[in-house]
Scaffold this motif. Structure first.
Motif, PDB file in Angstrom:
ATOM      1  N   SER A  64       0.837  -1.210   0.000  1.00  0.00           N
ATOM      2  CA  SER A  64       0.000   0.000   0.000  1.00  0.00           C
ATOM      3  C   SER A  64       0.869   1.255   0.000  1.00  0.00           C
ATOM      4  N   GLU A  67       2.034   1.626  -3.610  1.00  0.00           N
ATOM      5  CA  GLU A  67       0.918   2.126  -4.422  1.00  0.00           C
ATOM      6  C   GLU A  67       0.694   3.618  -4.161  1.00  0.00           C
ATOM      7  N   ARG A  68       0.688   4.006  -2.897  1.00  0.00           N
ATOM      8  CA  ARG A  68       0.440   5.400  -2.521  1.00  0.00           C
ATOM      9  C   ARG A  68       1.507   6.315  -3.116  1.00  0.00           C
ATOM     10  N   ARG A  84      -3.071   1.582  -8.690  1.00  0.00           N
ATOM     11  CA  ARG A  84      -3.712   0.574  -7.835  1.00  0.00           C
ATOM     12  C   ARG A  84      -3.793  -0.776  -8.539  1.00  0.00           C
TER      13      ARG A  84
END
Length: 130
Positions: A64, A67-68, A84
């Motif tokens: 995550s 992805e961020r 994403r």
């Protein structure tokens, strides 16, 4: 030689299904994809052998977080939304690949998302997030 003959005898006893079902075809396709991924990983490991175990490791981070950061670095809302799905696919396949191969794919994904000349026009598939 005994094993070879036993395998040949086993193969002769199998019946070839000339009219496979959709489920059988899907299984065969999945096995084919798995075999290709396995061969890609093996080829990568032949080209890039594992480093000595005494080398320093890269600090760890989560999927995550990756992805961020990719979404934040993207130059358009559409590319940020694509991050994403791209990272999700990479995450699913990463368990079958050596870590350095995953790193290479992360770098390639980053390059694609940050490429100013790459401007996808899939607005319906990747609407900007609010």
């Amino acid at each position: 030689m005994g094993d070879w003959l036993r395998e040949l005898a086993d193969a002769r006893g199998t019946v070839v299904n000339l009219h496979p079902t959709r489920e059988t075809m899907n299984r065969r396709a999945a096995v084919g994809r798995a075999a290709r991924v396995r061969e890609e990983a093996a080829a990568f490991e032949r080209r890039w052998p594992a480093p000595p175990s005494h080398e320093d490791s890269v600090p760890s981070f989560t999927w995550s977080q990756l992805e961020r950061q990719l979404a934040d670095l993207a130059d358009s809302p559409m590319k940020a939304a694509m991050a994403r799905d791209l990272i999700s696919g990479l995450r699913k396949m990463s368990q079958f690949k050596p870590p350095e191969m995953v790193l290479r794919e992360i770098l390639c994904t980053s390059w694609a998302l940050l490429d100013e000349d790459f401007q996808p026009d899939m607005a319906s598939e990747y609407p900007p997030e609010a």
